[in-house]
Write an enzyme that holds these catalytic residues in place. Structure first.
Site, PDB file in Angstrom:
ATOM      1  N   GLU A 269      19.270  37.623  50.244  1.00  0.00           N
ATOM      2  CA  GLU A 269      18.067  38.415  50.507  1.00  0.00           C
ATOM      3  C   GLU A 269      18.412  39.783  51.093  1.00  0.00           C
ATOM      4  OE1 GLU A 269      13.572  37.602  52.274  1.00  0.00           O
ATOM      5  OE2 GLU A 269      15.193  36.180  52.684  1.00  0.00           O
ATOM      6  N   HIS A 290      35.509  17.342  44.242  1.00  0.00           N
ATOM      7  CA  HIS A 290      35.432  16.432  43.103  1.00  0.00           C
ATOM      8  C   HIS A 290      34.381  16.877  42.098  1.00  0.00           C
ATOM      9  CE1 HIS A 290      38.085  13.398  44.958  1.00  0.00           C
ATOM     10  NE2 HIS A 290      37.616  13.919  46.076  1.00  0.00           N
ATOM     11  N   LYS A 401       5.289  36.804  46.795  1.00  0.00           N
ATOM     12  CA  LYS A 401       4.206  36.424  47.716  1.00  0.00           C
ATOM     13  C   LYS A 401       2.875  36.990  47.245  1.00  0.00           C
ATOM     14  CE  LYS A 401       6.976  36.060  51.960  1.00  0.00           C
ATOM     15  NZ  LYS A 401       7.204  36.627  53.317  1.00  0.00           N
TER      16      LYS A 401
END
Length: 428
Positions: A269, A290, A401
């Site tokens: 951000e 792994h 938003k």
């Protein structure tokens, strides 16, 4: 915090940074540090974040929540309003801190059904008091308490700005209220009430977290060769300039897994602007040796791997066994095995000329997490200066938003119209 950049040097890695390039980069660091120091001194927006180890009052936080009697805490927030707090309590080994930071209805229902509400405090966090996800979840949580016959007002603490719906609610219900610090973006607020309230409610030493951060703050200087935080930020930028566009962040401690998530928000951000910024990837050592390590070692040379560990820890012996091929484990401990895995991964990457940086902290405890939080914030601020981006803004986040608010009926927005105009090409 200690940083070893040896495996990011050009003689070891591709891409890599030559020692001559580091010397040249150090001049940029000196100039950037002057800007950062001036911003801190004048409490300029964003730079004020690096003053939190001095300006946050642990005793003030503890007094504010002294009457919140609970054995567990549910934090309702999102992004920086939740990740820092979760990082702190995880590092402290606190199992009774829960977070509701997504509006997934099934998850919210499962979490609330699993909690013992009479013994669980609610920690609701939003600077504006208008964050849609946070307020929606808080309304759901409040209803759950009411349906269970539990007085939510006796168990709720609010961290918010001076004005807004949450501030008004806290005033009307006489709730314990703490301030989101001025001039501090949410993702940089872990070393404030935003990040420390759950730990304080659960009886942990918030002052020790701040003490660790102050120790890291004291290392800030005008040279990357004298400051671990600046060394990390500068080398990350230098590698990005040379093609390392992904930063795979791999802590070797379960208690630091949330720290990797916090780092991902901070790095993405803050620095993902103007066509720049490393993409953070999260992994956990030794588990992801792994899985993801295959890519990091044998894939494209377009990344740096950050390997993080504690140099001291409580340990546990591996029991002796007579099973052939496993007997050697009986002479070791789990900690020794984890360290061997760490060093093997580091050497494996270096052997493949994949750049990697070692970061070490003494212990994963209150001081250690305070040190790490501050150090990586400082590294990020320095990186932003070197990249020439607006580190403390998040315009792309605000776009989303605005779109969501428009779609939910809070007024028509240009962003919501763009969502409705989506180009479809469906295959069914």
């Amino acid at each position: 915090m200690h940083v070893d950049i040896g495996n990011a040097l050009a003689e070891v890695a591709t891409p890599g940074v030559s020692e001559a390039a580091l010397e040249r980069l150090d001049a940029e660091v000196a100039d950037a540090h002057e800007t950062i120091a001036a911003g801190m001194s004048n409490a300029v927006f964003g730079y004020a974040s690096l003053n939190l180890p001095e300006t946050t009052s642990a005793s003030g936080i503890e007094r504010a929540v002294a009457d919140v009697d609970a054995d567990a805490v549910l934090t309702v927030g999102i992004g920086g309003s939740a990740l820092g707090a979760r990082t702190v309590t995880a590092a402290l080994g606190e199992p009774e801190h829960y977070v509701l930071d997504n509006v997934d209805p099934e998850h919210a229902t499962r979490l609330l059904d699993s909690l013992d509400l009479p013994r669980t405090a609610v920690n609701v966090v939003s600077r504006s008091g208008t964050t849609a996800e946070t307020l929606a979840n808080f309304l759901v949580v409040r209803e759950a308490y009411e349906d269970a016959g539990v007085d939510w007002t006796e168990r709720t603490a609010v961290t918010t700005g001076e004005t807004g719906p949450l501030a008004d609610l806290a005033d009307a219900e006489d709730l314990p209220t703490l301030a989101v610090p001025e001039g501090v973006p949410g993702r940089f607020s872990a070393l404030s009430a935003v990040g420390l309230v759950p730990a304080a409610i659960l009886g942990h030493d918030a002052e020790a977290v701040l003490a660790g951060a102050r120790e890291a703050r004291d290392t800030l200087s005008g040279s990357l060769f004298d400051c671990p935080a600046y060394a990390y930020g500068a080398v990350a930028v230098a590698l990005e300039r040379r093609g390392a566009h992904t930063n795979a962040f791999v802590p070797y401690a379960e208690a630091l897994e949330p720290f990797a998530e916090w780092f991902a928000q901070l790095w993405a951000e803050s620095l993902g602007k103007e066509g720049q910024g490393q993409t953070p990837a999260r992994a956990l050592g030794a588990t992801d040796q792994h899985s993801q390590l295959q890519l990091y070692r044998a894939g494209r040379h377009d990344k740096v791997v950050t390997l993080l560990r504690a140099t001291e820890r409580d340990d546990r012996a591996i029991p002796d066994t007579d099973v052939e091929g496993l007997a050697y484990l009986g002479d070791a401990t789990l900690g020794e095995l984890l360290d061997a895995e760490f060093e093997a991964t580091e050497a494996s990457l270096a052997a493949a000329r994949q750049p990697n940086v070692r970061v070490e902290v003494e212990r994963v405890d209150a001081r250690g997490v305070g040190d790490l939080l501050f150090s990586f914030e400082a590294a990020c601020v320095l990186a932003g200066e070197l990249m020439g981006v607006e580190t403390f803004t998040q315009p792309a986040v605000e776009w989303g938003k605005n779109a969501a608010r428009g779609l939910l009926g809070a007024g028509e927005t240009e962003e919501a119209a763009a969502v409705r105009g989506k180009r479809e090409y469906r295959i069914e």
